[in-house]
Design an enzyme around this catalytic site. Structure first.
Site: not given
Ligand code: MG
Ligand code: ADP
Length: 413
Positions: A182, A128, A64
């Site tokens: 995250d 992540s 994203r």
């Molecule tokens: Mg997630």
């Protein structure tokens, strides 16, 4: 019998909290520990940071890109965002392919949203995967997971790789100000509007958490709590662990997170009834939560769910057993999450003198109301009336917003 082995006594919970504290201390001081306690170089926002940022979010199903504005006074908005489908060839090909894809997507995003080529733009990158950082804007990739395997990338600084790819695409006005994961994103996103937030938790496919460590100038520490291993395991935990690609690792995660709870319940059920009606790993945590909350008189919900999986609908007695198994697996998961939350909060504030907000992201917490109430009742069981000092706040999209918040704090300081 089995139910008893899944119930954790208050004494054991207290022991887990004590052990969690000693593992945290050991990890922080570089001694051997199941908690890695990774310094992230992210500092806490005040909530007055402002500006326009771009965030990249890599590490889930989609890649994203988000345009994010921080309005000060805790306000965060997302004027534009775009999801890019990750193709297998992009994530398993060459280093140039993956980072070229990232840069090309960013170029498209900036054109489509008229984000100027003239102005200087600060970018936050949520990545992540396991990295080793020596400052907020670098990160050596330690290993790939989740299906990523781009060649010639492990051991490299991923920020430099993005920078090089941006230059190749002629994007010279972008500065990568922060690299985060995250859990940090979840912590700082809530903290931006709530100074009482000092823990960010992920309860999704996996589980992990981050908090600001006072001894390190309130730097966010990535606990990597999924690997905590001083927990009482049952034979079923061991049996499942043996079938995973990383046996002996991520002990807490395997007792808590979405990837594993369904399979654990399936193993127990097939062992207790000797009915092998479900294939390994096909009973997911979503199925488990549906089965646990089936309140129809004859447990018709469970019968339908089994039918959907192509399995026989079982006798009422077996459906009742399945419901009980799902209940005990989820209650234990929440009990352990609550113990880990309490352990970290008590390290920050041993006397629980003030209130603490725990920012939580992930489907277990978001989409499963019963899980949330299991955590709450576990907090009350552990802390009694002092449980009121801890409030749990669903914090979505920390992996998007958090990158901008950290980019802002890093560039303002
Ligand atoms: Mg997630
Ligand atoms: P990720 O951690 O990859 O960002 P999520 O936070 O959506 O993704 O978590 C996905 C996990 O949550 C999966 O293991 C899935 O089985 C589980 N899950 C999704 N919806 C529910 C639900 N309603 N109840 C229980 N578990 C769920």
């Amino acid at each position: 019998m089995v139910e008893k082995s899944f119930r954790i006594s208050p004494e054991t919970i207290n022991k887990i909290i004590k052990d969690f504290h000693s593992e945290m201390s050991a990890g922080l001081s570089g001694r051997k520990s199941s908690l890695a306690m990774i310094p992230t170089f992210a500092s806490m926002p005040t909530g007055s940071e402002t500006g326009r940022f771009i965030a990249l979010d890599l590490g889930g199903t989609n890649f994203r890109i988000l345009e994010i504005t921080l309005g000060g006074r805790g306000r965060i908005s997302i004027p534009a965002q775009h999801r890019f489908r990750l193709k297998t060839r992009d994530i398993t090909g060459t280093q140039k392919q993956l980072f070229g894809f990232i840069a090309a997507s960013l170029k498209r995003f900036m054109l489509a949203n008229k984000i100027g080529a003239g102005e200087k733009i600060l970018l936050g990158f949520t990545f992540s995967f396991p990295v080793r950082q020596t400052n907020i804007s670098n990160g050596i990739l330690l290993s790939w997971n989740k299906g990523f395997s781009a060649k010639n990338t492990v051991g490299k600084d991923v920020v430099q790789l993005v920078n090089k790819a941006l230059k190749r695409k002629g994007l010279h006005n972008i500065k990568i100000a922060a690299l985060i994961n995250d859990t940090i994103g979840t912590l700082v996103t809530k903290r931006y509007s709530d100074p009482g937030c000092d823990l960010g938790v992920i309860l999704g496919t996996g589980t992990n958490a981050a908090y600001p460590e006072k001894k390190m100038g309130e730097m966010a520490i990535n606990i990597e709590w999924g690997n905590f291993n001083r927990l009482p395991r049952t034979i079923y935990d061991r049996k499942m662990d043996a079938t995973t690609p990383n046996p002996g690792r991520q002990t807490l995660e395997k007792m808590v997170s979405g990837m594993y709870l369904g399979e654990l319940a399936r193993l127990i059920f097939s062992d207790m009834t000797n009915k092998k009606i479900l294939k390994p790993w096909e009973f997911t945590t979503t199925h488990l939560s549906l089965a646990e909350s089936d309140i129809s008189r004859r447990l018709g919900g469970i019968a339908r769910l089994l039918k959907g999986l192509g399995a026989p609908s079982l006798t009422y007695a077996d459906r009742l057993l399945m419901k009980r198994i799902c209940g005990m697996v989820s209650a234990r998961s929440a009990q352990i999450s609550a113990a880990a939350i309490v352990a970290v909060i008590l390290r920050i504030d041993p006397g629980l003198k003030r209130g603490h907000t725990v920012a939580i992201d992930g489907s277990l917490f978001e989409k499963w109301p019963k899980y949330r109430s299991h955590i709450k009742s576990s907090l009350v069981a552990i802390l009694k009336e002092k449980a009121r000092k801890i409030s749990l706040a669903l914090t979505q999209d920390g992996s998007g917003k958090g990158a901008a918040v950290v980019a802002a704090t890093a560039s303002n300081s």
